[in-house]
Write an enzyme that holds these catalytic residues in place. Structure first.
Site, PDB file in Angstrom:
ATOM      1  CE  LYS A 116      -4.363   0.695   2.294  1.00  0.00           C
ATOM      2  NZ  LYS A 116      -5.141   0.577   3.549  1.00  0.00           N
TER       3      LYS A 116
HETATM    4  C1  E4P Z   1      -8.280   1.802   3.293  1.00  0.00           C
HETATM    5  O1  E4P Z   1      -7.636   0.945   2.960  1.00  0.00           O
HETATM    6  C2  E4P Z   1      -8.254   2.445   4.598  1.00  0.00           C
HETATM    7  O2  E4P Z   1      -7.362   1.603   5.587  1.00  0.00           O
HETATM    8  C3  E4P Z   1      -9.266   2.784   5.361  1.00  0.00           C
HETATM    9  O3  E4P Z   1     -10.520   2.385   4.720  1.00  0.00           O
HETATM   10  C4  E4P Z   1      -9.370   4.301   6.100  1.00  0.00           C
HETATM   11  O4  E4P Z   1     -10.708   4.195   6.651  1.00  0.00           O
HETATM   12  P1  E4P Z   1     -10.989   5.449   7.655  1.00  0.00           P
HETATM   13  O5  E4P Z   1     -11.121   6.728   7.108  1.00  0.00           O
HETATM   14  O6  E4P Z   1     -12.370   4.938   8.411  1.00  0.00           O
HETATM   15  O7  E4P Z   1      -9.758   5.427   8.642  1.00  0.00           O
END
Ligand code: E4P
Length: 228
Positions: free
Chosen positions: A88
């Site tokens: 990522k």
């Molecule tokens: C995406 O891969 C992120 O890990 C995640 O969806 C972030 O979500 P949040 O805005 O609830 O922290």
């Protein structure tokens, strides 16, 4: 639509995997910190997640490096953890450059923190295998997260990026930062390839009050049959 679990919690992953509909896991530094994760255990923890979900389920492990060379080095090390690791990478200049390089090494990348159509188009062109537009964080600032994701899906689906991804695969949109089952419904209607959901949302997706009411009445009527 495929469902990924957005968590680093092994118990949640084990439980969700046992339900039969899990296709992958996404993590991020905040989710790892939330479970009390320690720096030295990070790779082992990601390995455990990969083992739980099996080789066919991609597991996103985030690089926290900030320069292209460091992200590439980090990504190559992460990719050694297991064949189903996806690196990522944040959507930023250094992240795009690193994604291009990682794609050359056949390492799949999930470009995260994507909030606009131009960002998504650049991510796809750089060779991202997955792009993660965030919904809830738009809603948090009183914008319409679903409308933003709809635009990103439309724009990406207007083009063929298979010559950019590491193995010629279709770039997939992961609807992320999902806060409700309705977010999932709307993302499915707009054709998101994947929704990554927190465990709490996954539980809510199974539930419906009419299912509960129907089940209760079926059980009561079955008791009558048994006592007849
Ligand atoms: C995406 O891969 C992120 O890990 C995640 O969806 C972030 O979500 P949040 O805005 O609830 O922290």
């Amino acid at each position: 639509m495929k469902f990924f679990l957005d968590t680093a919690d092994l118990n949640e992953i084990e439980e969700a995997a046992s339900w039969g509909a899990l296709a992958g896991v996404t993590t991020n530094p905040s989710l790892y910190a939330k479970i009390g994760g320690k720096l030295g255990d990070f790779h082992d923890h990601m390995k455990k997640i990969c083992e739980i979900v099996g080789p066919d389920c991609p597991v996103s492990a985030e690089s926290v490096a900030m320069t292209r060379d460091e992200i590439v080095a980090d990504g190559l090390k992460l990719a050694e953890i297991a064949p189903n690791i996806v690196v990522k990478v944040p959507t930023m200049v250094e992240g795009l450059a690193a994604t291009k390089e990682l794609a050359k090494h056949e390492v799949p990348v999930n470009m995260t923190l994507c909030f606009s159509v131009p960002q998504a188009l650049l991510a796809a062109r750089a060779g991202a295998r997955y792009i993660s537009p965030f919904i809830g964080r738009f809603d948090d600032i009183s914008d319409d997260g679903l409308a933003q994701v709809a635009n990103i899906i439309d724009a990406i689906n207007n083009y063929d990026f298979t010559d950019c991804t590491c193995k010629g695969e279709k770039v997939e949109i992961i609807a992320a930062s999902i806060r409700s089952a309705n977010h999932v419904t709307q993302c499915a209607l707009m054709g998101a390839d994947i929704a990554t959901v927190p465990f709490g949302v996954l539980k809510k997706m199974v539930q419906h009050p009419l299912t509960d009411r129907g089940l209760e009445s079926f059980m009561k009527d079955w008791e009558k049959v048994q006592n007849a």
